[in-house]
Motif scaffolding. Sequence first.
Motif, PDB file in Angstrom:
ATOM      1  N   TYR A   1      -6.982  -7.887  -4.885  1.00 12.52           N
ATOM      2  CA  TYR A   1      -8.210  -7.354  -3.938  1.00 12.52           C
ATOM      3  C   TYR A   1      -7.806  -5.841  -3.491  1.00 12.52           C
ATOM      4  O   TYR A   1      -6.732  -5.738  -3.012  1.00 12.52           O
ATOM      5  CB  TYR A   1      -8.150  -8.161  -2.673  1.00 12.52           C
ATOM      6  N   TYR A   2      -8.519  -4.945  -3.717  1.00 11.50           N
ATOM      7  CA  TYR A   2      -8.389  -3.465  -3.544  1.00 11.50           C
ATOM      8  C   TYR A   2      -9.108  -3.047  -2.335  1.00 11.50           C
ATOM      9  O   TYR A   2     -10.281  -3.250  -2.480  1.00 11.50           O
ATOM     10  CB  TYR A   2      -8.410  -2.611  -4.846  1.00 11.50           C
ATOM     11  N   GLY A   3      -8.758  -2.266  -1.643  1.00 11.58           N
ATOM     12  CA  GLY A   3      -9.363  -1.408  -0.945  1.00 11.58           C
ATOM     13  C   GLY A   3      -9.481  -1.761   0.610  1.00 11.58           C
ATOM     14  O   GLY A   3      -8.955  -3.007   1.012  1.00 11.58           O
ATOM     15  N   CYS A   4      -9.852  -0.814   1.604  1.00 12.79           N
ATOM     16  CA  CYS A   4      -9.885  -1.322   2.855  1.00 12.79           C
ATOM     17  C   CYS A   4     -10.965  -0.363   3.371  1.00 12.79           C
ATOM     18  O   CYS A   4     -12.238  -0.551   3.260  1.00 12.79           O
ATOM     19  CB  CYS A   4      -8.672  -0.904   3.799  1.00 12.79           C
ATOM     20  N   CYS A   5     -10.661   0.846   4.087  1.00 13.64           N
ATOM     21  CA  CYS A   5     -11.974   1.713   4.614  1.00 13.64           C
ATOM     22  C   CYS A   5     -12.178   3.138   3.468  1.00 13.64           C
ATOM     23  O   CYS A   5     -13.245   3.441   3.858  1.00 13.64           O
ATOM     24  CB  CYS A   5     -11.405   2.442   5.921  1.00 13.64           C
ATOM     25  N   GLU A   6     -11.046   3.143   2.539  1.00 10.37           N
ATOM     26  CA  GLU A   6     -11.598   4.188   1.622  1.00 10.37           C
ATOM     27  C   GLU A   6     -12.782   3.998   0.944  1.00 10.37           C
ATOM     28  O   GLU A   6     -12.904   2.885   0.558  1.00 10.37           O
ATOM     29  CB  GLU A   6     -10.437   4.697   0.920  1.00 10.37           C
TER      30      GLU A   6
ATOM     31  N   GLY B   1      -2.667 -10.937  -4.312  1.00 19.12           N
ATOM     32  CA  GLY B   1      -2.159  -9.711  -3.725  1.00 19.12           C
ATOM     33  C   GLY B   1      -3.338  -8.556  -3.231  1.00 19.12           C
ATOM     34  O   GLY B   1      -4.692  -8.694  -3.684  1.00 19.12           O
ATOM     35  N   HIS B   2      -2.849  -7.791  -2.246  1.00 23.63           N
ATOM     36  CA  HIS B   2      -3.846  -6.675  -1.790  1.00 23.63           C
ATOM     37  C   HIS B   2      -3.231  -5.320  -1.710  1.00 23.63           C
ATOM     38  O   HIS B   2      -1.970  -5.356  -1.363  1.00 23.63           O
ATOM     39  CB  HIS B   2      -4.233  -7.295  -0.246  1.00 23.63           C
ATOM     40  N   SER B   3      -3.942  -4.319  -2.127  1.00 22.76           N
ATOM     41  CA  SER B   3      -3.298  -3.090  -1.851  1.00 22.76           C
ATOM     42  C   SER B   3      -4.622  -2.326  -1.369  1.00 22.76           C
ATOM     43  O   SER B   3      -5.781  -2.402  -1.575  1.00 22.76           O
ATOM     44  CB  SER B   3      -2.591  -2.455  -3.102  1.00 22.76           C
ATOM     45  N   ASN B   4      -4.268  -1.034  -1.098  1.00 27.58           N
ATOM     46  CA  ASN B   4      -5.172  -0.028  -0.789  1.00 27.58           C
ATOM     47  C   ASN B   4      -4.634   1.286  -0.771  1.00 27.58           C
ATOM     48  O   ASN B   4      -3.456   1.571  -0.638  1.00 27.58           O
ATOM     49  CB  ASN B   4      -6.016  -0.354   0.739  1.00 27.58           C
ATOM     50  N   SER B   5      -5.625   2.316  -0.347  1.00 25.65           N
ATOM     51  CA  SER B   5      -4.994   3.871  -0.563  1.00 25.65           C
ATOM     52  C   SER B   5      -5.864   4.528   0.522  1.00 25.65           C
ATOM     53  O   SER B   5      -6.617   5.504   0.023  1.00 25.65           O
ATOM     54  CB  SER B   5      -4.969   4.489  -1.947  1.00 25.65           C
TER      55      SER B   5
ATOM     56  N   ALA C   1       0.635  -1.141   0.115  1.00 27.14           N
ATOM     57  CA  ALA C   1       0.090   0.154  -0.221  1.00 27.14           C
ATOM     58  C   ALA C   1       0.968   1.384   0.026  1.00 27.14           C
ATOM     59  O   ALA C   1       1.424   1.597   1.243  1.00 27.14           O
ATOM     60  CB  ALA C   1      -1.027   0.141   1.271  1.00 27.14           C
ATOM     61  N   PRO C   2       1.255   1.712  -1.220  1.00 29.75           N
ATOM     62  CA  PRO C   2       2.536   2.734  -1.279  1.00 29.75           C
ATOM     63  C   PRO C   2       2.079   4.262  -0.371  1.00 29.75           C
ATOM     64  O   PRO C   2       2.880   4.838   0.216  1.00 29.75           O
ATOM     65  CB  PRO C   2       2.267   2.945  -2.575  1.00 29.75           C
ATOM     66  N   THR C   3       0.607   4.354  -0.666  1.00 31.78           N
ATOM     67  CA  THR C   3       0.570   5.701   0.274  1.00 31.78           C
ATOM     68  C   THR C   3       0.483   5.729   1.637  1.00 31.78           C
ATOM     69  O   THR C   3       0.856   6.477   2.314  1.00 31.78           O
ATOM     70  CB  THR C   3      -0.925   6.267  -0.177  1.00 31.78           C
ATOM     71  N   GLN C   4       0.454   4.582   2.156  1.00 29.65           N
ATOM     72  CA  GLN C   4       0.546   4.403   3.718  1.00 29.65           C
ATOM     73  C   GLN C   4       2.192   4.346   4.043  1.00 29.65           C
ATOM     74  O   GLN C   4       2.410   5.189   5.162  1.00 29.65           O
ATOM     75  CB  GLN C   4       0.299   3.051   4.183  1.00 29.65           C
ATOM     76  N   HIS C   5       3.269   4.079   3.309  1.00 32.97           N
ATOM     77  CA  HIS C   5       4.309   4.190   3.477  1.00 32.97           C
ATOM     78  C   HIS C   5       4.730   5.488   3.207  1.00 32.97           C
ATOM     79  O   HIS C   5       5.641   6.131   3.917  1.00 32.97           O
ATOM     80  CB  HIS C   5       5.150   3.325   2.436  1.00 32.97           C
ATOM     81  N   VAL C   6       4.035   6.523   2.145  1.00 31.89           N
ATOM     82  CA  VAL C   6       4.402   7.668   2.025  1.00 31.89           C
ATOM     83  C   VAL C   6       3.877   8.574   3.127  1.00 31.89           C
ATOM     84  O   VAL C   6       4.824   9.395   3.649  1.00 31.89           O
ATOM     85  CB  VAL C   6       3.419   8.128   0.779  1.00 31.89           C
ATOM     86  N   VAL C   7       2.763   8.450   3.887  1.00 33.37           N
ATOM     87  CA  VAL C   7       2.453   8.980   5.224  1.00 33.37           C
ATOM     88  C   VAL C   7       3.294   8.634   6.244  1.00 33.37           C
ATOM     89  O   VAL C   7       3.695   9.511   6.984  1.00 33.37           O
ATOM     90  CB  VAL C   7       1.099   8.732   5.345  1.00 33.37           C
ATOM     91  N   ASN C   8       3.710   7.479   6.384  1.00 31.34           N
ATOM     92  CA  ASN C   8       4.718   6.997   7.456  1.00 31.34           C
ATOM     93  C   ASN C   8       5.959   7.880   7.299  1.00 31.34           C
ATOM     94  O   ASN C   8       6.535   8.133   8.270  1.00 31.34           O
ATOM     95  CB  ASN C   8       4.939   5.681   7.258  1.00 31.34           C
ATOM     96  N   LEU C   9       6.344   8.052   6.106  1.00 24.12           N
ATOM     97  CA  LEU C   9       7.577   8.707   5.839  1.00 24.12           C
ATOM     98  C   LEU C   9       7.497  10.396   5.914  1.00 24.12           C
ATOM     99  O   LEU C   9       8.586  10.964   6.146  1.00 24.12           O
ATOM    100  CB  LEU C   9       8.173   8.384   4.457  1.00 24.12           C
ATOM    101  N   MET C  10       6.379  10.836   5.524  1.00 24.35           N
ATOM    102  CA  MET C  10       6.439  12.376   5.407  1.00 24.35           C
ATOM    103  C   MET C  10       5.165  12.994   6.028  1.00 24.35           C
ATOM    104  O   MET C  10       5.130  14.192   5.945  1.00 24.35           O
ATOM    105  CB  MET C  10       6.719  12.697   4.037  1.00 24.35           C
ATOM    106  N   GLY C  11       4.258  12.090   6.586  1.00 22.35           N
ATOM    107  CA  GLY C  11       2.958  12.719   7.009  1.00 22.35           C
ATOM    108  C   GLY C  11       1.964  12.976   6.069  1.00 22.35           C
ATOM    109  O   GLY C  11       2.162  13.292   4.872  1.00 22.35           O
TER     110      GLY C  11
END
Length: 400
Positions: free
Chosen positions: A290-295, A256-260, A174-184
């Motif tokens: 499989y895509y998605g979670c809470c969004e 595979g699974h991803s979300n944003s 989940a790339p945007t999760q890593h982005v937020v972890n790195l920069m907020g």
Amino acid sequence: MDEKQYLRDLAQRQAELAAHPDNAALAQAWYDHNSLRGQRPMVVFEEETCKQEFFQLQCEDPLARYVEGQLLQTIRAKELIGDDKVVPDFLRVPVQIESQFFGVERHRTVAAEGLGYHDEPVLVNLEEDLSKLRPSEFHYNKAATERLENFAGDILGDVLPLRRVNELNQWHFAPTQHVVNLMGMENLFLAMFDAPEALHRLMAFLVEDMKRLLRWEEQEGLLFANAGNDYMGSGSYCFNRELPASGPVVSTQTWGHSNSQESVGISPEQYAEFVFPYIQEIAREFGLFYYGCCEPVDPIWDDCLSKLPNLRKVSISAWCDEEKMAERLSKAPVIYSRKPSPNFLGVDHVLDEEAFRAYIKRTIDLTRGCHVEIIFRDIYTLHGNPDKARRAVEIVRSLL
């Protein structure tokens, strides 16, 4: 307490539940469901976030507590909830994969209750700080994996076989999760305007790093077939006959699974520009996706997600336009993975059955032409009333 005998007794109970004919029928229902031939919606209550209300650990030894927790969670879910989770006829042993991801140290402050957290940004000025990142180096902690495996095998291996699993892959892509972890989050949103090219470079770097992880797992024999009773992330399961059931595999032979979830605050156009091209690239690495979670996915379905050729499930969260997605998925070979609002079960001590029934009935009525699964998750407390979980499952089934 004789911990070894206690664990053997628990293992024997799980083995009995796994051998019951109803369990085999459930597994077949999942195979049919995931192949888009199911006769009814599947119903899952994910108790991971409120498991303390279903059992308490008794063992003292750390390894024994881990095994006890896995056994008790499986047994109590079957006995006290009775949803459609299939009792495994094995004990999961997660392989221990370690890494300082992206070559940087992160400093996280966790709230007292353990749910909320804050990461100090590593990337403050994206254009200047991007050079701090390095390709991740991965390490397989074979000793730690075998320590758990040998401990469990010696005690209960003759009762319940062991199976190695890779839990890292359930949520890592989940790339945007890593982005937020790195920069907020705020820095991410500002970067779309202030440093768009640098943000694209960051997203491309993260996706390449994820690919490197998959190639390394393949080479090390740490990527396992997940076409059976395997958790895929976001509450669902992998039962499937289109992908290999065992043996050495490459990523394109797995789910595979991803979300944003982090991009919920941006426009569909921004999602299409800054997020979706990288989700597409990740999806190509897997056989089924499989895509998605809470969004909510309805704003990005038509122009983005509907274009993923290997998409088999999409998460329809409580914030999603159910009616729109029911209409879209009635015409698509994609499972409507509904996540009801956790408020019905997680807010009050007593379940408001009338309101809950009306809420679920709307979903059932809207999705008559869809392949549906209903997954309750992100419920962090049942307020001392775990019977609500079983009752919720009973109400859903009464409406099917």
